[in-house]
Scaffold this motif. Structure first.
Motif, PDB file in Angstrom:
ATOM      1  N   ASP A 130     -39.220  34.054 -20.719  1.00 45.49           N
ATOM      2  CA  ASP A 130     -38.379  34.669 -19.697  1.00 45.49           C
ATOM      3  C   ASP A 130     -37.122  33.844 -19.450  1.00 45.49           C
ATOM      4  O   ASP A 130     -36.105  34.365 -18.996  1.00 45.49           O
ATOM      5  N   ALA A 131     -37.175  32.552 -19.737  1.00 45.42           N
ATOM      6  CA  ALA A 131     -36.039  31.650 -19.524  1.00 45.42           C
ATOM      7  C   ALA A 131     -35.353  31.332 -20.855  1.00 45.42           C
ATOM      8  O   ALA A 131     -35.960  31.392 -21.920  1.00 45.42           O
ATOM      9  N   ASN A 154     -42.443  27.909 -20.427  1.00 44.37           N
ATOM     10  CA  ASN A 154     -41.463  28.769 -19.764  1.00 44.37           C
ATOM     11  C   ASN A 154     -41.023  28.166 -18.424  1.00 44.37           C
ATOM     12  O   ASN A 154     -39.831  28.169 -18.087  1.00 44.37           O
ATOM     13  N   ARG A 155     -41.970  27.613 -17.703  1.00 45.50           N
ATOM     14  CA  ARG A 155     -41.682  27.005 -16.404  1.00 45.50           C
ATOM     15  C   ARG A 155     -40.763  25.795 -16.555  1.00 45.50           C
ATOM     16  O   ARG A 155     -39.786  25.626 -15.814  1.00 45.50           O
ATOM     17  N   ARG A 208     -37.217  26.884 -17.572  1.00 51.85           N
ATOM     18  CA  ARG A 208     -36.470  27.397 -16.424  1.00 51.85           C
ATOM     19  C   ARG A 208     -35.943  26.233 -15.569  1.00 51.85           C
ATOM     20  O   ARG A 208     -34.783  26.244 -15.139  1.00 51.85           O
ATOM     21  N   ASP A 226     -33.713  33.718 -15.765  1.00 49.02           N
ATOM     22  CA  ASP A 226     -34.756  34.740 -15.640  1.00 49.02           C
ATOM     23  C   ASP A 226     -34.186  36.050 -16.183  1.00 49.02           C
ATOM     24  O   ASP A 226     -33.187  36.549 -15.660  1.00 49.02           O
ATOM     25  N   GLY A 283     -35.277  39.092 -15.958  1.00 48.90           N
ATOM     26  CA  GLY A 283     -35.302  40.135 -14.946  1.00 48.90           C
ATOM     27  C   GLY A 283     -35.321  41.521 -15.565  1.00 48.90           C
ATOM     28  O   GLY A 283     -35.199  41.684 -16.791  1.00 48.90           O
TER      29      GLY A 283
END
Length: 281
Positions: free
Chosen positions: A72-73, A201-202, A205, A248, A250
């Motif tokens: 996602d990032a 991913n965390r 980000r 993100d 989104g």
């Protein structure tokens, strides 16, 4: 635990990954073995599933989604950031509707998003020569090719070399779809543990957020890999390719990617997508 990670030496990638690989943020026990390659080399490595985590073109992702999921990032999407078709020949630049099928086109790689967009806008241009993106301008000047498909910082430099815009393919995409143009993303091998993938991913980000909060923190690292690029061009490059979608995706970012893949399937450029593309679904 050490994971293999591939990204390009371009300013947008080094800006994004600086905090992660230099432990300016908490990497939660993870280490990374880094490989710096141009985007098409990374695309080819992804096709061979060589790396745990990699930057790649969205066009290439369509060919390797069965082996990788999109984080996602870290993605590069945006408006006004697309590839450009240019020429030394001013007549060709002024008459894009008259481009004939025999023209030689230098492209930055078969699986680049740039080549995908070229195929949508000018499907009859099939005399393509693959080359490193940084060599395309000089090949035009040397008249080894008639048209060049440029990406990255070359959109800021081609006019200074007496070259001319034939078409901004990013603008073409925006007019056709109303979406941001998906250029590249960060993917992770599907075989890895789900919690590990979520951790990556965390961390990624956090790395992007750190870069935004401390934009000059990685300047030496970015400059080192940007070679002869001026600091002004480096940061223009970063401003174009690193934005809210890099933190993100989104719904808006995912829609743009879905539209691209739907269009590619309709045009027979990729096979039918049969798996979930996104890790954070």
């Amino acid at each position: 635990m050490t994971l293999t990670l591939g990204f390009s030496p371009c300013p947008n990638d080094t800006f994004i990954f600086d905090a992660l690989i230099h432990h300016k943020i908490d990497t939660e026990g993870l280490e990374f073995e880094v490989f710096f390659d141009d985007v098409e080399t990374l695309n080819q490595k992804a096709i061979r599933a060589e790396l745990d985590i990699s930057k790649l073109s969205f066009h290439a992702f369509a060919h390797v989604y069965d082996q990788y999921e999109l984080l996602d990032a870290g993605s590069a999407l945006g408006f006004g950031v697309g590839p450009m078709l240019i020429s030394k020949n001013e007549y060709l630049a002024n008459h894009p509707d008259n481009l004939n099928k025999n023209l030689r086109v230098g492209i930055p790689g078969k699986y680049t998003t740039a080549n995908f967009l070229l195929g949508i806008a000018f499907p009859h241009l099939v005399e393509k020569q693959e080359m490193v993106f940084s060599e395309i301008e000089q090949s035009l000047l040397d008249e080894k090719i008639d048209l060049g498909l440029i990406i990255h910082e070359n959109r800021f430099t081609y006019m200074d070399k007496g070259l001319h815009k034939v078409m901004d393919l990013g603008s073409y995409w925006e007019q056709q779809t109303g979406c941001a143009i998906p250029l590249g993303g960060i993917v992770i091998n599907r075989k890895l543990d789900r919690k590990l993938k979520e951790k990556v991913n965390r961390i990624l980000r956090k790395s992007v957020e750190y870069a935004f909060a401390n934009p000059k923190s990685g300047i030496e690292f970015i400059r080192h890999h940007a070679q002869e690029m001026s600091e002004e061009v480096m940061y223009k490059h970063i401003e174009l390719y690193v934005n809210k979608y890099s933190i993100d995706l989104g719904p808006e970012g995912r829609k743009a990617i879905d539209v691209m893949f739907d269009l590619a399937q309709q045009n027979g450029l990729i096979k039918r997508i049969t798996k979930e593309l996104y890790l954070m679904s």
